[in-house]
Scaffold this active site. Structure first.
Site, PDB file in Angstrom:
ATOM      1  N   ARG A 158       0.785  -0.899  -0.369  1.00 56.60           N
ATOM      2  CA  ARG A 158      -0.074  -0.317  -0.081  1.00 56.60           C
ATOM      3  C   ARG A 158       0.590   1.378   0.042  1.00 56.60           C
ATOM      4  O   ARG A 158       0.191   2.494   0.043  1.00 56.60           O
ATOM      5  CB  ARG A 158      -0.640   0.016   1.552  1.00 56.60           C
ATOM      6  CG  ARG A 158       0.039   0.271   2.383  1.00 56.60           C
ATOM      7  CD  ARG A 158      -1.587  -0.840   3.315  1.00 56.60           C
ATOM      8  NE  ARG A 158      -2.105   0.867   4.105  1.00 56.60           N
ATOM      9  CZ  ARG A 158      -2.919   1.548   3.849  1.00 56.60           C
ATOM     10  NH1 ARG A 158      -3.881   1.302   3.095  1.00 56.60           N
ATOM     11  NH2 ARG A 158      -3.334   2.566   4.439  1.00 56.60           N
ATOM     12  N   ASP A 173      -2.506   7.887   6.587  1.00 55.54           N
ATOM     13  CA  ASP A 173      -2.894   7.619   7.242  1.00 55.54           C
ATOM     14  C   ASP A 173      -2.218   7.711   8.465  1.00 55.54           C
ATOM     15  O   ASP A 173      -1.195   7.882   9.001  1.00 55.54           O
ATOM     16  CB  ASP A 173      -2.324   6.098   6.827  1.00 55.54           C
ATOM     17  CG  ASP A 173      -3.069   5.121   5.710  1.00 55.54           C
ATOM     18  OD1 ASP A 173      -3.598   6.072   4.942  1.00 55.54           O
ATOM     19  OD2 ASP A 173      -2.374   4.064   5.369  1.00 55.54           O
TER      20      ASP A 173
END
Ligand code: 4FD
Length: 249
Positions: A158, A173
């Site tokens: 990711r 994030d």
């Protein structure tokens, strides 16, 4: 990025290659993932890969020989694919605990060879001769290294350039800047008597940014105070915190 996984259960990795962000990355060829089954390198009619431990005790140990052959094969494949920096990573409860900083550093390699143990682990001599890094996903024991390997794979994939759309973006994030994430809301405006905070519907971008930062800071203080100590505050953020303090009392 190139990955080889040494595993007795290759089918498990369809979870990575077929679904979600990692599945899309594989389909778009940002990720090449090959599984190598050590059983294919085992000898004899039964193709055994495990044996009873010297010294006795419960459980079985993975034998060094088939794993060494599997790793050598993986290194050959890496070379053929033109990948030079490809460390051998062993997933085990004895490893260093994975975190976002370690994940960032994995992304810099050309590839990884990930060794998944089963049973009570693998013969120590295999680790001595072939393993470059030993990593754990946390202080608990699982039935095999496959799930930890998938955790590592997902966290690395990711973060690859272009694996996520701008709307998703790994930059945003939790942990990436050291604080936990803020609460998230979507439609409807009211769910079972709970309203979406008014500021998020105001369209006032600076106020939203301020609210989100204060939420993240407070949550991190409540849940993970040790993370706050490492966090570097900008002037703007210090101001937001001061204002909040004085308006509370
Ligand atoms: N916490 C982890 C990794 C593997 C695992 C195994 C020795 C057991 C948990 C080596 C013993 C591998 C972890 C397989 N359980 N189980 O990352």
């Amino acid at each position: 990025m190139w990955f080889a996984v040494i595993t007795l259960f290759p089918e498990m990795f369809e979870a990575i290659t077929s679904y979600g962000i990692s599945g899309r990355a594989a389909k778009r060829d940002l990720v090449q993932l090959t599984c190598i089954n050590p059983r294919d390198f085992a000898e004899g009619n039964y193709r055994r890969v495990d044996e009873r431990p010297f010294g006795g005790g419960p459980g079985m140990v993975m034998m060094a020989e088939p794993l060494a052959k599997a790793i050598k094969h993986a290194k050959q494949l890496a070379m053929q694919a033109g990948k030079n920096q490809v460390p051998v990573v062993y997933m085990s409860p004895q490893g260093k605990t994975l975190n976002e900083q370690a994940v960032k550093e994995f992304v810099e390699y050309d590839g990884l060879i990930i060794l998944c143990g089963r049973y009570e682990g693998v013969d120590e001599r295999l680790i001595q001769k072939y393993v470059d890094q030993e990593w754990s996903i946390g202080d608990y024991v699982l039935s095999g290294g496959e799930l930890p390997a998938m955790v590592l794979l997902d966290s690395v994939i990711r973060r690859l350039p272009d694996a996520m759309s701008d709307m998703q973006s790994a930059e945003q994030d939790s942990f990436v800047d050291g604080l936990l994430d803020c609460p998230q809301y979507t439609k409807p405006d009211c769910f079972e008597g709970l309203d979406v905070p008014e500021v998020l519907k105001s369209g006032h971008h600076l106020n939203i940014e301020k609210w989100r930062f204060l939420q993240r800071y407070q949550r991190t203080l409540d849940r993970r105070p040790e993370l706050v100590e490492k966090f570097e505050l900008t002037k703007q953020k210090k101001k937001w915190l001061k204002k909040q303090d004085s308006s509370e009392s």
